[in-house]
Design an enzyme around this catalytic site. Structure first.
Site, PDB file in Angstrom:
ATOM      1  N   SER A  38       0.849  -1.193   0.000  1.00 52.76           N
ATOM      2  CA  SER A  38       0.000   0.000   0.000  1.00 52.76           C
ATOM      3  C   SER A  38       0.881   1.237   0.000  1.00 52.76           C
ATOM      4  CB  SER A  38      -0.961   0.073   1.197  1.00 52.76           C
ATOM      5  OG  SER A  38      -1.960  -0.928   1.095  1.00 52.76           O
ATOM      6  N   SER A  74      -2.615  -3.561  -3.206  1.00 54.24           N
ATOM      7  CA  SER A  74      -1.994  -2.351  -2.677  1.00 54.24           C
ATOM      8  C   SER A  74      -3.064  -1.295  -2.473  1.00 54.24           C
ATOM      9  CB  SER A  74      -0.924  -1.836  -3.655  1.00 54.24           C
ATOM     10  OG  SER A  74      -0.323  -0.666  -3.169  1.00 54.24           O
ATOM     11  N   ASP A  86      -4.099   2.247  -2.093  1.00 51.88           N
ATOM     12  CA  ASP A  86      -3.447   3.491  -2.508  1.00 51.88           C
ATOM     13  C   ASP A  86      -4.396   4.659  -2.256  1.00 51.88           C
ATOM     14  OD1 ASP A  86      -1.468   1.742  -3.383  1.00 51.88           O
ATOM     15  OD2 ASP A  86      -2.256   1.680  -5.419  1.00 51.88           O
TER      16      ASP A  86
END
Length: 389
Positions: A263, A301, A303
């Site tokens: 992340s 991830s 974001d």
């Protein structure tokens, strides 16, 4: 060029010191704290070695605290807007930001399983620092990235008291980067990751505004890493333990993420006068800066990006009214014209790119739980690759 633009406070080289050709004019510290009033604090937790024992360690974690207006400005709202490139992550308080376009308190960043402690700690700190504000409702902004590859993430090592200490420690000035605070146990592009920051100065008529970026970098696969247009990740000769599909071998082991997971949290501050829609538009430019470093945005991830402007500085108009108002007063705001926003967009893209590079370069090797190893990006090899035209 000032030394702080190129070197961290402890003397380690940042991206500019390695001769990486970066665009734009940074502020004196090349940090989010170049925006007047912004303060940042860290608490870093590193303890133990060897096999994972949940609740005992090894510990490789911490918490980062960002005060948009410092302690003196707590409760005075900043215009704010946010954007999610991929929602496999958490940033509490974002629904209220979407509703009113304001941020009135601190931002904390830690590991995924420390969101609760960060939330509780922030409320405790506000209750102690400004009890008048604690009598209202509080919706702290707490964000996270996953440090379970190196850290005993289920051990509860980040406590509300640790979060309070980070908030009390927040100050302006040059910032340390790399493996400290919330970024302690993070990895980026198969190398040791963590915290990075950068800033840019922009002109608007006779005024000079600052755009500052702070990010917690925990994303990307080794083969993706790109620096100033050069694919360098697979040419750098170090162990690449993050490129794995080893999702744990026992019930007591936190699984190691495959390459590309993790992340990234990005916080953008500016003293340019922006309205909430403009803050959101600025947040939407963050992925363009990340993409310059190679990432394509992994599903695993999270974001999440937040922008705030310190330019409107007035008492909150969202606080709970005490009694019936005796006067009616409209709120007036000033903002940048939309047709002059491109300079801010460019500044954000440039500063995000540089912040990722700083997070990678101002760093060292780290060994964590179960001897999981994360190598630092090798400076000498990188210099050679970038010099080879």
């Amino acid at each position: 060029m000032t030394s702080h633009q190129s070197f961290s406070p402890d003397g380690r080289p940042r991206a500019r010191a390695l001769g990486i050709d970066l665009q734009g004019q940074p502020g004196p510290w090349n940090a989010i704290t170049d925006v007047p009033g912004v303060a940042v604090g860290y608490q870093t937790l590193i303890a133990g070695d060897g096999p994972l024992r949940v609740g005992t360690g090894p510990v490789r974690t911490g918490v980062t605290a960002i005060l948009p207006r410092g302690r003196a400005g707590l409760g005075r709202p900043c215009t704010a807007g946010r954007y999610s490139l991929n929602g496999n992550g958490e940033m509490t308080g974002s629904a209220w930001i979407d509703e009113v376009g304001q941020l009135s308190g601190p931002v904390t960043i830690s590991n995924t399983h420390a969101i609760g402690a960060s939330h509780t700690g922030t409320i405790q700190w506000i209750n102690t620092t400004r009890p008048d504000l604690a009598n209202e409702w509080l919706l702290p902004v707490c964000a996270e990235t996953w440090d379970g590859y190196l850290n005993d993430i289920n051990g509860g090592h980040v406590t509300p008291e640790i979060v309070c200490t980070a908030l009390y420690s927040a100050q302006s000035g040059p910032l340390q980067e790399g493996s400290l605070g919330g970024g302690t146990g993070m990895n980026c592009y198969g190398f040791k990751g963590g915290n990075g920051t950068a800033s840019r100065l922009i002109q608007f008529g006779e005024a000079t505004y600052t755009v500052g970026v702070f990010l917690q970098a925990n994303f990307g696969s080794r083969h993706e890493l790109t620096i100033r247009g050069r694919r360098v990740g697979e040419q750098l000769q170090t162990p690449n333990p993050m490129e794995t599909t080893d999702w744990g071998t026992s019930p007591n082991q936190t699984p190691a993420a495959p390459g590309g997971s993790g992340s990234v949290i990005v916080i953008i501050a500016t003293d340019a006068p922006l309205d909430p829609l403009q803050c959101t538009a600025v947040s939407r430019r963050v992925p363009l800066g990340l993409a310059r470093t190679g990432t394509t945005g992994s599903l695993f991830s999270g974001d999440l990006f937040l922008t705030f402007s310190t330019a409107p500085d007035h008492p909150s108009d969202t606080a709970f009214p005490h009694g019936a108002p005796t006067t009616a007063e409209l709120v007036q705001t000033v903002r940048m014209p939309w047709n002059r926003m491109d300079s801010l967009y460019t500044a954000v893209v440039e500063a995000v790119e540089e912040s990722v590079l700083n997070a990678l370069l101002v760093n060292t090797d780290m060994t964590g739980r179960d001897t999981h190893f994360s190598p630092a990006l090798p400076h000498d090899q990188l210099r050679t690759l970038l010099a080879d035209k």
